[in-house]
Design a protein around this motif. Structure first.
Motif, PDB file in Angstrom:
ATOM      1  N   THR A  39       0.855  -1.056   0.010  1.00 44.61           N
ATOM      2  CA  THR A  39       0.173   0.265  -0.258  1.00 44.61           C
ATOM      3  C   THR A  39       0.704   0.930   0.106  1.00 44.61           C
ATOM      4  OG1 THR A  39       0.193  -0.047   2.153  1.00 44.61           O
ATOM      5  CG2 THR A  39      -2.333  -1.406   0.921  1.00 44.61           C
ATOM      6  N   PRO A  63       7.556  -5.139  13.275  1.00 45.59           N
ATOM      7  CA  PRO A  63       7.606  -6.574  13.523  1.00 45.59           C
ATOM      8  C   PRO A  63       7.390  -7.549  13.555  1.00 45.59           C
ATOM      9  CG  PRO A  63       8.077  -4.841  15.705  1.00 45.59           C
ATOM     10  CD  PRO A  63       7.668  -4.319  14.823  1.00 45.59           C
ATOM     11  N   GLN A  68      10.071 -12.074   0.711  1.00 44.83           N
ATOM     12  CA  GLN A  68       9.946 -11.644  -0.574  1.00 44.83           C
ATOM     13  C   GLN A  68      11.813 -11.365  -0.887  1.00 44.83           C
ATOM     14  OE1 GLN A  68       7.193  -8.435  -0.738  1.00 44.83           O
ATOM     15  NE2 GLN A  68       6.683  -8.399   1.229  1.00 44.83           N
ATOM     16  N   MET A 121      18.344   1.526  14.778  1.00 45.57           N
ATOM     17  CA  MET A 121      17.144   2.374  15.665  1.00 45.57           C
ATOM     18  C   MET A 121      17.286   3.750  15.101  1.00 45.57           C
ATOM     19  SD  MET A 121      14.177   1.907  17.025  1.00 45.57           S
ATOM     20  CE  MET A 121      13.807   0.871  16.851  1.00 45.57           C
ATOM     21  N   GLY A 179      14.264   6.263  19.645  1.00 44.18           N
ATOM     22  CA  GLY A 179      13.418   6.148  18.286  1.00 44.18           C
ATOM     23  C   GLY A 179      12.060   6.159  19.081  1.00 44.18           C
TER      24      GLY A 179
HETATM   25  N1  LIG Z   1       7.376   4.641  13.631  1.00 44.74           N
HETATM   26  C1  LIG Z   1       9.001   5.573  13.634  1.00 44.74           C
HETATM   27  O1  LIG Z   1       9.264   6.395  14.935  1.00 44.74           O
HETATM   28  C2  LIG Z   1       9.571   3.743  13.468  1.00 44.74           C
HETATM   29  C3  LIG Z   1       9.658   2.455  13.601  1.00 44.74           C
HETATM   30  N2  LIG Z   1      10.144   2.308  13.941  1.00 44.74           N
HETATM   31  C4  LIG Z   1      10.782   0.637  13.613  1.00 44.74           C
HETATM   32  O2  LIG Z   1      10.332   0.871  11.667  1.00 44.74           O
HETATM   33  C5  LIG Z   1       9.329  -0.680  11.817  1.00 44.74           C
HETATM   34  C6  LIG Z   1       8.210   0.842  10.327  1.00 44.74           C
HETATM   35  O3  LIG Z   1       7.546   1.764  11.743  1.00 44.74           O
HETATM   36  P1  LIG Z   1       6.539   1.902  10.641  1.00 44.74           P
HETATM   37  O4  LIG Z   1       7.470   2.634   9.860  1.00 44.74           O
HETATM   38  O5  LIG Z   1       6.070   3.063  12.352  1.00 44.74           O
HETATM   39  O6  LIG Z   1       5.200   1.753  10.153  1.00 44.74           O
HETATM   40  P2  LIG Z   1       4.350   1.670   9.384  1.00 44.74           P
HETATM   41  O7  LIG Z   1       3.020   1.276   9.215  1.00 44.74           O
HETATM   42  O8  LIG Z   1       4.334   2.903   9.072  1.00 44.74           O
HETATM   43  O9  LIG Z   1       5.120   1.058   7.535  1.00 44.74           O
HETATM   44  C7  LIG Z   1       5.141  -0.193   7.954  1.00 44.74           C
HETATM   45  C8  LIG Z   1       5.017  -0.729   5.899  1.00 44.74           C
HETATM   46  O10 LIG Z   1       4.810  -1.397   6.171  1.00 44.74           O
HETATM   47  C9  LIG Z   1       4.438  -1.960   5.021  1.00 44.74           C
HETATM   48  N3  LIG Z   1       3.707  -3.348   4.711  1.00 44.74           N
HETATM   49  C10 LIG Z   1       2.890  -4.279   5.151  1.00 44.74           C
HETATM   50  N4  LIG Z   1       3.044  -5.436   5.141  1.00 44.74           N
HETATM   51  C11 LIG Z   1       3.896  -5.466   3.876  1.00 44.74           C
HETATM   52  C12 LIG Z   1       4.675  -6.376   3.396  1.00 44.74           C
HETATM   53  N5  LIG Z   1       3.810  -7.639   3.395  1.00 44.74           N
HETATM   54  N6  LIG Z   1       5.576  -6.219   2.374  1.00 44.74           N
HETATM   55  C13 LIG Z   1       6.359  -5.156   2.470  1.00 44.74           C
HETATM   56  N7  LIG Z   1       5.130  -4.040   2.906  1.00 44.74           N
HETATM   57  C14 LIG Z   1       4.571  -4.100   3.951  1.00 44.74           C
HETATM   58  C15 LIG Z   1       2.761  -1.011   5.278  1.00 44.74           C
HETATM   59  O11 LIG Z   1       2.124  -0.711   3.381  1.00 44.74           O
HETATM   60  C16 LIG Z   1       3.248  -0.020   5.383  1.00 44.74           C
HETATM   61  O12 LIG Z   1       3.781   1.242   5.222  1.00 44.74           O
HETATM   62  C17 LIG Z   1       8.968  -1.070  12.546  1.00 44.74           C
HETATM   63  O13 LIG Z   1       9.191  -2.078  13.294  1.00 44.74           O
HETATM   64  C18 LIG Z   1       8.885   0.170  13.980  1.00 44.74           C
HETATM   65  O14 LIG Z   1       9.461  -0.708  15.288  1.00 44.74           O
HETATM   66  C19 LIG Z   1      11.511   2.341  14.163  1.00 44.74           C
HETATM   67  C20 LIG Z   1      12.121   3.447  14.749  1.00 44.74           C
HETATM   68  C21 LIG Z   1      10.779   4.435  14.838  1.00 44.74           C
END
Ligand SMILES: NC(=O)C1=CN([C@@H]2O[C@H](COP(=O)(O)OP(=O)(O)OC[C@H]3O[C@@H](n4cnc5c(N)ncnc54)[C@H](O)[C@@H]3O)[C@@H](O)[C@H]2O)C=CC1
Ligand SMILES: O=C(O)[C@@H]1CCC=N1
Length: 266
Positions: free
Chosen positions: A43, A72, A81, A118, A172
């Motif tokens: 998406t 996670p 993939q 992180m 983080g």
């Molecule tokens: N948001 C933050 O401030 C921080 C996040 N993180 C880490 O970053 C990672 C992502 O977090 P966010 O960006 O906040 O989440 P998010 O939900 O905004 O992004 C995750 C993305 O993964 C995509 N996705 C879902 N299923 C998928 C698949 N099967 N294949 C490929 N893509 C897929 C979604 O469409 C979405 O765009 C997490 O593991 C989190 O722990 C680490 C540091 C800070």
């Protein structure tokens, strides 16, 4: 291996939501060619579509790096993939909270260089801070990771992976604590007679202005606080209330983050 390799061999991003996009935005602003980035995301956001990156397209054979930025909770399903990149030639950089390096070693196979990072969302404006640590194979790629990540802010190297939980709870999650302080300050202003608009403007400018001052000054945070605090004045009295409760509250907040990070690692 350096940024030139990323341009030549390509960068694969698995999951590009808030955190992946924050980093990508910083890299593209810093001159990374969008055509060298292949993003896998079911998406894609409007931002992603507008970047000119290769979206859900055929994967490069041997990219310079694979960045994992999915939640996670869905890592297991999403990883299928890209696990064919495992085995040694392609380093994997993960930003997911909780999941330990050994999780990726199991998924990608022995010998895969893994770097756990992180970051935080101020990366979008090149003001992030990212902590990194690698497995044995990943150690040789820490310079590359640092070069890539320092394009979106500061980078610190950890002595051990065990420190990553505390890092997550501090930097983080940290931007969320600060944004909540804007919300709380706004609410206090409204409760004490200001309009939502004016209180919001005052709170936002105060937090971002204090951040900018902290960043540009050589003085410690404690000294900058003292500079606001006139002896026997208003701040001194106000701070008595805040300083009685905030250190313990902040510690409990960080401990809650650490506990959740632990749960996510299982
Ligand atoms: N948001 C933050 O401030 C921080 C996040 N993180 C880490 O970053 C990672 C992502 O977090 P966010 O960006 O906040 O989440 P998010 O939900 O905004 O992004 C995750 C993305 O993964 C995509 N996705 C879902 N299923 C998928 C698949 N099967 N294949 C490929 N893509 C897929 C979604 O469409 C979405 O765009 C997490 O593991 C989190 O722990 C680490 C540091 C800070
Ligand atoms: O909330 C989360 O799980 C991620 C990790 C650090 C910031 N956001």
């Amino acid at each position: 291996m350096d940024m030139t390799d990323i341009t030549a061999r390509g960068l694969v991003i698995l999951g590009c939501g808030k955190m992946g996009s924050a980093m990508l935005e910083g890299w593209l602003a810093g001159g990374l060619a969008p055509q060298s980035v292949t993003v896998l995301d079911p998406t894609p956001s409007d931002f992603l579509t507008s970047t000119g990156c290769r979206l859900n397209a055929a994967l490069p054979e041997r990219p310079a790096l694979v960045l994992l930025a999915v939640k996670p909770q869905i890592m297991q399903d999403a990883l299928a993939q890209v696990t064919h990149y495992g085995g040694g030639e392609v380093p994997v950089l993960t930003v997911a909270a909780g999941l330990p390096i050994r999780y990726y070693e199991r998924a990608f196979g022995a010998g895969t260089p893994v770097i756990r990072a992180m970051p935080n969302t101020p990366s979008a404006v090149k003001r992030g801070i990212t902590a990194i640590v690698g497995n044995e194979g990943g150690t040789g790629y820490l310079d590359l990771a640092e070069e890539l990540l320092s394009a979106v802010g500061q980078v610190v190297r950890l002595e051990s992976e065990a420190q990553m939980r505390t890092v997550t709870g501090i930097s983080g999650c940290g931007p969320a604590y600060v944004f909540h302080m804007v919300e709380a300050l706004t609410e206090a202003g409204v409760r004490e007679g200001l309009s939502e608009e004016v209180a919001g403007q005052l709170a936002r400018a105060t937090i971002s202005g204090a951040g900018a001052l902290l960043d540009s000054s050589d003085e410690s945070a404690a000294q900058l606080r003292t500079n606001v605090t006139s002896p026997n004045g208003v701040t001194e009295v106000a701070l008595r209330t805040l300083m009685e409760e905030l250190p313990d509250l902040m510690h409990r907040t960080v401990m809650a983050a650490i506990k959740r990070d632990e749960e996510l690692s299982k």
